[in-house]
Design an enzyme around this catalytic site. Sequence first.
Site, PDB file in Angstrom:
ATOM      1  CE  LYS A  78      -1.873   3.021   2.005  1.00 54.30           C
ATOM      2  NZ  LYS A  78      -1.663   4.442   1.653  1.00 54.30           N
ATOM      3  CD  GLU A 128      13.544   1.206   9.767  1.00 54.62           C
ATOM      4  OE1 GLU A 128      13.929   2.175  10.449  1.00 54.62           O
ATOM      5  OE2 GLU A 128      14.088   0.095   9.812  1.00 54.62           O
ATOM      6  CB  CYS A 160      13.486   9.240   7.996  1.00 58.73           C
ATOM      7  SG  CYS A 160      14.415   8.095   6.966  1.00 58.73           S
ATOM      8  CD  GLU A 202       9.950  13.329  10.917  1.00 53.75           C
ATOM      9  OE1 GLU A 202       8.797  12.903  11.130  1.00 53.75           O
ATOM     10  OE2 GLU A 202      10.826  12.643  10.377  1.00 53.75           O
TER      11      GLU A 202
END
Length: 513
Positions: A195, A271, A305, A406
């Site tokens: 997906k 992750e 990331c 973030e």
Amino acid sequence: MSENFSIPMPSKNPLLPKNPSGTAFHFINGAFTASSDSRTFDSVNPANGEVLCNVALGGAVEIDLAVAAADRAWREGPWSKTTATERAVMLRKIGDELLARKQEFAELESLDSGKPLSETLNADIPRAAFNFHFYADLCNHQMSPSYRSDDGSHHTTIREPLGVVGLITPWNLPLYLATWKLAPALAQGNSVVLKPAELTPLTAYALGEIMIKVGMPPGVVNIVQGFGPSSAGEALVKHPDVKAISFTGETSTGSAIMAAGAPSLKKMSFELGGKGASIIFADGDIERAAKIATRAAMRNQGQVCLAGSRLLVEESVSARVIEIVKAEIAKIKMGSPLDAETTLGALCGVEHRNKVKGYVDFAKTIPGVKVEAGGDIPEHMPKAGAWFEPTLLTNVPQDSRLIQEEIFGPVLTVQTFKTFDEAINMVNGTKYGLSCSVWTKDIDKANDAANKIRTGLVWINCWFIRNLHTAFGGMKQSGVGREGGQTSLDFFSEMKTVCVANSRHERHGMVWI
Ligand code: NDP
């Protein structure tokens, strides 16, 4: 940069859907398939806001179909019954095919995600191909540890595929991260339901064409397009026949997936987000460190990331470092993602750009914080696009949201420190723990830093250098488990221990643990 800047539309990329409705369909049981209710959503070019094509909107029904096809393929074969050597041949073909169509895939990725062609052509797509080549080699070189007990019995641990596995991937490195999971999952003989992120569905869609071309048996690779929560993503996580979920995305999504998968006790690998830092000590190579730290913050518009979105500089050299970083930012060329000269493209979408802008607007309200470069939506780029200037913020307090959360945009914050311990405390002082770069010429200091920093990756005098053999992942809220090399092959397999004893064996029935 010209005031009349415009973004060229694709010159009909051959990988865009060719069916009459121009829809990027799901890929289920070896065929491109519309949604059962024919619903679609738009895939938008984030550089100019124009619709690239429509995409089939999947949900629980399509996930059911895809899982059923994958389960059938798993139970009946042939893929699940192939040898590692046979799988390696197929994986190599997929990698070769991606390389043969590198330009088309790179352009499609740039159109869909806004990232510069220089990155998709030289990094994303070659790396996606390499993921298949790498696991083609590795799957044939796995060891089965074997022990001989004192009584002469032999105990061997072998690995077997899990069955149907679910892969859920983000938009920042779409094909790169999808194939990073897909290649090891296939290498171990699993069937897969992928997906992809709704913001970047197109290279995953085009992967279906590659699967047909190389002759992948139907049902082994299934790609369901759609959204995450209360949609295809959630249905995949909850499906009882899916044995594992490998997920890359935001930390909060990881939490939601862990909860949703708990009732079916799935194996999970996460992750998640990061808040990487570059620490520059006064005894480091200041020029090189400052230049690479800028790149670490701005590459892929900061949507990585592993981005070094925080710069921690020893006070005595901070003025010089800031000067170099500003000069580097001034050299950044913002422009059409399809222009070979562009080094900063569009963010992945206007909603995300507005979130990034919100952080910078907030920064402007913090007393003492200085906007040294950028700080706003650029005037000269298409208004409907998701653009933001490369931004440098100095004097940012450690406890502010700018350091703790973030931002995932082209925003670099600078903090200064006086002592080694202060630097380590700052780098460790967030909930994340993915990556960090340390710049010093003192090997002892570098070693001490590597030992004390709580991140899954520590780079000494470099950034973003990766070897696919090594474990990749984050500590704290940056992840659960590791990917890369044998670690991924281990995740996508079950361990089974086989004991062989001879007919004279005397301890039958005894429990020896
Ligand atoms: P999201 O977490 O928003 O989405 C990731 C994927 O999960 C998408 O396919 C999304 O679908 C799907 N999803 C969302 N909610 C659910 C749900 N409840 N159930 C199942 N699936 C769901 O991440 P982004 O796409 O925004 O990606 C950016 C994030 O990824 C950043 O935090 C970044 O740090 C992280 N990341 C981490 C990496 C690492 O290795 N540690 C590497 C790269 C990125 P949809 O898009 O339709 O919502």
